[in-house]
Enzyme design. Sequence first.
Site, short mmCIF file in Angstrom:
data_model
loop_
_atom_site.label_atom_id
_atom_site.label_comp_id
_atom_site.label_asym_id
_atom_site.label_seq_id
_atom_site.Cartn_x
_atom_site.Cartn_y
_atom_site.Cartn_z
N GLY A 11 26.31 10.62 19.93
CA GLY A 11 26.44 10.52 18.49
C GLY A 11 27.54 9.56 18.11
N GLY A 12 27.79 9.45 16.83
CA GLY A 12 28.78 8.52 16.32
C GLY A 12 30.20 8.84 16.79
N MET A 13 30.45 10.10 17.10
CA MET A 13 31.81 10.49 17.47
C MET A 13 31.94 10.94 18.92
SD MET A 13 33.50 9.77 14.89
CE MET A 13 35.05 10.59 14.69
N GLY A 14 30.89 10.81 19.71
CA GLY A 14 31.06 11.21 21.10
C GLY A 14 29.75 11.40 21.84
N VAL A 16 27.57 14.14 24.58
CA VAL A 16 27.43 15.48 25.15
C VAL A 16 26.68 15.31 26.47
CG1 VAL A 16 26.47 17.80 24.88
CG2 VAL A 16 27.40 16.59 22.89
N LYS A 31 31.40 18.16 25.67
CA LYS A 31 31.38 17.36 24.44
C LYS A 31 32.64 16.52 24.46
CE LYS A 31 31.07 17.76 19.43
NZ LYS A 31 30.99 18.71 18.31
N ASP A 127 30.31 22.89 7.54
CA ASP A 127 29.41 21.80 7.95
C ASP A 127 28.11 22.34 8.54
OD1 ASP A 127 28.65 19.12 8.20
OD2 ASP A 127 29.58 18.91 10.17
#
Length: 169
Positions: A11-14, A16, A31, A127
């Site tokens: 994803g945009g932030m990391g 998995v 993660k 969220d």
Amino acid sequence: PYRVRSIVGVGGMGTVAAAVHDHLGRVVALKARAREALGDDEPLLYERFRVGARLQASLSHPHVAQVFDYFETDAYQVAVLELLEGGSVETLLEDGQALSVADAAQVALGAADALSYAHARGLVHRDIKPGNLLLRSARAPGTVQVTDFGVARALDTTSDLTIAGANVG
């Protein structure tokens, strides 16, 4: 002590990854977020990830994904979670797999139960979305697990970990 088996998602932030603990033989999800990917908001986003892992680890509920460990290296911060092989509700829907009314109700009830449990302990997730609802098995939507408490807020703190002018959750 973790050996990566495969990448589960990016994803945009990391990233998995499915991994196995060398000593225990436990299969887990790692993660990982690279510090360099955080940009100008690094201190805030880095702290949000760390606090989110700690808050999620403080919860013990059948519909909250377990956090087993958290560690940092010079380049990464890593949360070690239970591996949920059913994917997210978001992925299921993007793949064109509609949930039956009964399955959708099971997902909603499981998520609501998890959130009620968190709220009773003074935590607000902030969220909830299909991407943060993971399934233990794609064939059993009732096994939903709430994850990603990265923007959660403990109601007994004044720390907000948000960026001025930004919408969170």
